[in-house]
Design a protein around this motif. Structure first.
Motif, PDB file in Angstrom:
ATOM      1  N   MET A 129       0.734  -1.068  -0.055  1.00 55.25           N
ATOM      2  CA  MET A 129      -0.278   0.123   0.275  1.00 55.25           C
ATOM      3  C   MET A 129       0.589   1.365  -0.222  1.00 55.25           C
ATOM      4  N   LYS A 130       2.114   1.442   0.635  1.00 55.75           N
ATOM      5  CA  LYS A 130       3.278   2.614   0.558  1.00 55.75           C
ATOM      6  C   LYS A 130       3.177   2.530  -1.335  1.00 55.75           C
ATOM      7  N   GLN A 131       3.516   1.045  -2.123  1.00 55.27           N
ATOM      8  CA  GLN A 131       3.839   1.831  -3.069  1.00 55.27           C
ATOM      9  C   GLN A 131       2.523   1.997  -3.752  1.00 55.27           C
ATOM     10  N   ILE A 132       1.778   1.747  -3.594  1.00 52.13           N
ATOM     11  CA  ILE A 132      -0.064   2.048  -4.565  1.00 52.13           C
ATOM     12  C   ILE A 132       0.209   3.794  -3.980  1.00 52.13           C
ATOM     13  N   CYS A 133       0.148   3.930  -2.863  1.00 46.55           N
ATOM     14  CA  CYS A 133      -0.018   5.683  -1.962  1.00 46.55           C
ATOM     15  C   CYS A 133       1.254   6.171  -3.130  1.00 46.55           C
ATOM     16  N   HIS A 134       2.275   5.489  -3.519  1.00 38.74           N
ATOM     17  CA  HIS A 134       3.598   6.290  -3.678  1.00 38.74           C
ATOM     18  C   HIS A 134       2.679   6.982  -5.140  1.00 38.74           C
ATOM     19  N   LEU A 135       2.108   5.637  -5.853  1.00 38.81           N
ATOM     20  CA  LEU A 135       1.710   6.156  -7.611  1.00 38.81           C
ATOM     21  C   LEU A 135       0.763   7.348  -7.146  1.00 38.81           C
ATOM     22  N   PHE A 136      -0.393   7.182  -6.419  1.00 36.31           N
ATOM     23  CA  PHE A 136      -0.942   8.268  -6.305  1.00 36.31           C
ATOM     24  C   PHE A 136      -0.879   9.330  -6.226  1.00 36.31           C
ATOM     25  N   SER A 137       0.486   9.652  -5.596  1.00 35.09           N
ATOM     26  CA  SER A 137       0.732  10.820  -5.059  1.00 35.09           C
ATOM     27  C   SER A 137       2.370  10.891  -5.423  1.00 35.09           C
ATOM     28  N   GLU A 138       2.910  10.598  -6.146  1.00 34.99           N
ATOM     29  CA  GLU A 138       3.886  11.260  -6.772  1.00 34.99           C
ATOM     30  C   GLU A 138       3.775  10.693  -8.917  1.00 34.99           C
ATOM     31  N   ALA A 139       2.783  10.187  -9.179  1.00 33.52           N
ATOM     32  CA  ALA A 139       3.199   9.893 -10.532  1.00 33.52           C
ATOM     33  C   ALA A 139       3.580  10.864 -11.893  1.00 33.52           C
ATOM     34  N   THR A 140       4.747  10.585 -12.586  1.00 26.98           N
ATOM     35  CA  THR A 140       4.677  12.238 -13.690  1.00 26.98           C
ATOM     36  C   THR A 140       4.238  11.340 -14.858  1.00 26.98           C
ATOM     37  N   PHE A 141       3.761  11.023 -15.209  1.00 29.03           N
ATOM     38  CA  PHE A 141       3.508  10.005 -16.391  1.00 29.03           C
ATOM     39  C   PHE A 141       4.187  10.851 -18.144  1.00 29.03           C
ATOM     40  N   PRO A 142       5.592  10.047 -17.727  1.00 26.10           N
ATOM     41  CA  PRO A 142       6.389  10.627 -18.478  1.00 26.10           C
ATOM     42  C   PRO A 142       6.250   9.993 -20.191  1.00 26.10           C
ATOM     43  N   ALA A 143       6.312  11.038 -20.975  1.00 28.16           N
ATOM     44  CA  ALA A 143       6.285  11.202 -22.269  1.00 28.16           C
ATOM     45  C   ALA A 143       6.228  10.036 -23.313  1.00 28.16           C
ATOM     46  N   GLN A 144       7.748   9.305 -22.543  1.00 25.72           N
ATOM     47  CA  GLN A 144       7.557   8.295 -23.844  1.00 25.72           C
ATOM     48  C   GLN A 144       6.426   6.956 -23.138  1.00 25.72           C
ATOM     49  N   GLU A 145       5.818   6.782 -22.287  1.00 27.45           N
ATOM     50  CA  GLU A 145       5.208   5.632 -21.914  1.00 27.45           C
ATOM     51  C   GLU A 145       4.137   6.108 -21.917  1.00 27.45           C
ATOM     52  N   ILE A 146       3.526   7.363 -22.119  1.00 28.74           N
ATOM     53  CA  ILE A 146       2.672   7.945 -22.651  1.00 28.74           C
ATOM     54  C   ILE A 146       2.527   7.166 -24.263  1.00 28.74           C
ATOM     55  N   LYS A 147       3.374   7.959 -25.113  1.00 27.56           N
ATOM     56  CA  LYS A 147       3.168   6.933 -26.250  1.00 27.56           C
ATOM     57  C   LYS A 147       2.984   5.720 -26.691  1.00 27.56           C
ATOM     58  N   ARG A 148       3.698   5.154 -25.721  1.00 29.55           N
ATOM     59  CA  ARG A 148       3.882   3.451 -25.808  1.00 29.55           C
ATOM     60  C   ARG A 148       2.244   3.141 -24.976  1.00 29.55           C
ATOM     61  N   GLU A 149       1.886   3.718 -24.158  1.00 33.26           N
ATOM     62  CA  GLU A 149       0.555   3.880 -23.904  1.00 33.26           C
ATOM     63  C   GLU A 149      -0.387   3.828 -25.696  1.00 33.26           C
ATOM     64  N   VAL A 150      -0.406   4.493 -26.235  1.00 31.18           N
ATOM     65  CA  VAL A 150      -0.871   5.373 -27.115  1.00 31.18           C
ATOM     66  C   VAL A 150      -0.957   4.355 -28.302  1.00 31.18           C
ATOM     67  N   GLN A 151       0.444   3.848 -28.562  1.00 24.55           N
ATOM     68  CA  GLN A 151       0.883   2.922 -29.694  1.00 24.55           C
ATOM     69  C   GLN A 151      -0.115   1.757 -28.825  1.00 24.55           C
ATOM     70  N   GLN A 152      -0.465   1.115 -27.426  1.00 28.36           N
ATOM     71  CA  GLN A 152      -1.053   0.175 -27.759  1.00 28.36           C
ATOM     72  C   GLN A 152      -2.280   0.081 -27.395  1.00 28.36           C
ATOM     73  N   ALA A 153      -3.296   1.290 -27.168  1.00 29.13           N
ATOM     74  CA  ALA A 153      -4.509   1.671 -27.686  1.00 29.13           C
ATOM     75  C   ALA A 153      -4.578   1.494 -28.841  1.00 29.13           C
ATOM     76  N   GLU A 154      -3.714   2.235 -29.637  1.00 25.61           N
ATOM     77  CA  GLU A 154      -4.194   1.911 -31.288  1.00 25.61           C
ATOM     78  C   GLU A 154      -4.075   0.706 -31.656  1.00 25.61           C
ATOM     79  N   SER A 155      -3.503   0.137 -31.252  1.00 24.47           N
ATOM     80  CA  SER A 155      -3.413  -1.769 -32.182  1.00 24.47           C
ATOM     81  C   SER A 155      -4.522  -2.009 -31.412  1.00 24.47           C
TER      82      SER A 155
END
Length: 462
Positions: A129-155
């Motif tokens: 839960m410390k890790q999960i809360c860290h995601l909710f409080s500190e997520a940065t949404f890196p541009a390269q990961e957004i691009k990868r997510e978009v490519q997967q969603a498009e596929s």
């Protein structure tokens, strides 16, 4: 001879049915549920000491409808990309860490609400839960990961072109919900994915953290409640600041004649057929009746539509039906497929069957058997704690009491053939249905037999 696997399955099902469903009264079921207030955060604990495992479901009282002011598909993308990276960890670090603790986690986004589920061994609940809360409080949404997510969603979206069943269901959802606030896909369309960026995702996360009301659902041993301080402090979810709940006011969607829509796809050797409509809030109040009508019409191999369309006429391998609601709206759908040359005969058989049910022209013994099957199978839908937690959250979301779960058999048992036929007609009246036919362009000649119809391109829905 029973194998070890069969014995374990039987023991599990018996255990669950005795814990949650063996009692004859609703209060016996709810005695395992306790409510807490964790610094302004409503918490529901389903005590389960049988195994050293926990399930946590975080409910957010808003969903994809919040995207109207910030770009479509942003809510779904934000939850999907929470583990894409933080100021301290890369996506690989996060994935390996949670995998080490044997954790399953992920989000589910609807128009009305969103949930985030976490489960694993209770001995590791604190670091998890410390890790999960860290995601909710500190997520940065890196541009390269957004691009990868978009490519997967498009596929994923493009792959539907070759999976006509999925494409038909995707298109039909939008068609059947037209005229309501819920018609646009939660995941967005191709044009929306290209607009995703770090700034909008961070803004959406901030909105859900600071503004949207949350509820926590926990199942497992008492030790699981140790996460209170972590959720309050490290997730930052406490106090009375986050109070927004999504509530919609909309004009009822009314249809007075069948709407036929044809969508052509290349190289289709069979046609996908969907029949259904939007259910207004007044039509979803009796959830148990919706379940019974769904089961009677298309709940399995002995259902009325399956007998008529498959067993008697041999027009398809499968046909199903369902009608269900959330808080403010619902949907009804009859789903099937058939050869190009038997589209019209299948539609005629479905229509005739629905008309016969509306007139109560069905075997009473079959009706009683369907009702008994529904009552008997209902407990096994919640054999997993995660399914039960989801059901509790759904009941809270819809403003229904938990006792509805234990009262389900008694409620369904009271339904007779007359009121069931009346409900089936109200939901599946042919004159109020949207009918989608998806298949090869050559089908247009046959569909002209149905009279007036619309023709659309599948590309408009991607």
């Amino acid at each position: 001879m029973y194998t070890l696997k069969k014995i374990l399955i039987m023991f599990t099902l018996f255990n669950l049915s005795s814990v949650f469903w063996g009692a004859s009264r609703a209060e016996d079921f709810t005695k395992n549920i306790k409510k807490y207030d964790w610094n302004g955060l409503e918490v529901t604990w389903l005590q389960d000491e049988r195994l050293p495992l926990y399930q946590i479901l975080i409910y957010f009282a808003d969903g994809a409808l919040s995207d109207d002011s910030g770009g479509k598909s942003v809510t779904n993308a934000m939850f999907s990309l929470l583990d894409a990276g933080t100021r301290r960890y890369t996506q690989k670090d996060i994935s390996e860490n949670l995998e080490y603790f044997g954790v399953e986690y992920g989000a589910y986004v609807t128009h009305e609400y969103s949930t985030y589920a976490i489960s694993g061994p209770v001995k590791d609940i604190v670091p998890t839960m410390k890790q999960i809360c860290h995601l909710f409080s500190e997520a940065t949404f890196p541009a390269q990961e957004i691009k990868r997510e978009v490519q997967q969603a498009e596929s994923t979206i493009y792959s539907m072109i070759n999976n006509h069943g999925s494409l038909a269901s995707h298109i039909f959802r939008e068609l059947s919900l037209q005229g309501s606030p819920y018609n646009y896909p939660v995941v967005g369309k191709l044009k929306d994915l290209k607009k995703l960026n770090t700034k909008t995702l961070l803004a959406k996360l901030d909105y859900f953290n600071k503004n949207v009301k949350k509820k926590i659902y926990i199942s497992g041993p008492e030790r699981a409640l140790i996460v209170r301080e972590i959720i309050n402090e490290e997730c930052g979810w406490k106090g009375q600041g986050a109070t927004f709940e999504r509530n919609m006011v909309y004009d009822p969607v009314l249809i007075e004649k069948p709407r036929v829509v044809f969508v052509s796809v290349p190289k289709a050797n069979q046609a996908q057929i969907r029949i259904g409509r939007f259910l207004n809030r007044e039509e979803i109040k009796n959830a148990e009746m919706l379940d019974l009508v769904s089961n009677l019409l298309g709940g399995g191999f002995t259902s009325l539509l399956m007998k008529a369309v498959r067993s008697n006429e041999g027009l398809t391998y499968n046909v199903s039906a369902f009608a269900a609601g959330q808080k403010e709206y619902g949907r009804s759908v009859v789903s099937s497929f058939t050869k190009n040359e038997t589209v019209i005969p299948l539609l005629e058989v479905v229509r005739n069957t629905l008309d016969q049910v509306a007139k109560r022209e069905f075997n009473l013994a079959d009706f009683e058997r369907m009702k008994s099957n529904l009552i008997g199978s209902h407990p096994f839908a919640f054999e997993k704690s995660s399914a039960l937690l989801t059901q509790l959250a759904t009941l809270d979301h819809s403003g229904r009491p938990y006792s509805d779960l234990a009262d389900f058999p008694a409620i369904v048992q009271k339904f007779g053939p007359d009121d069931t036929a009346k409900a089936a007609h109200a939901i599946f009246d042919w004159n109020r249905q949207t009918i989608l036919i998806l298949g090869d362009e050559s089908l247009k000649k046959k569909i002209k037999e149905l009279g007036e119809f619309e023709s659309k391109s599948y590309k408009d829905f991607l």
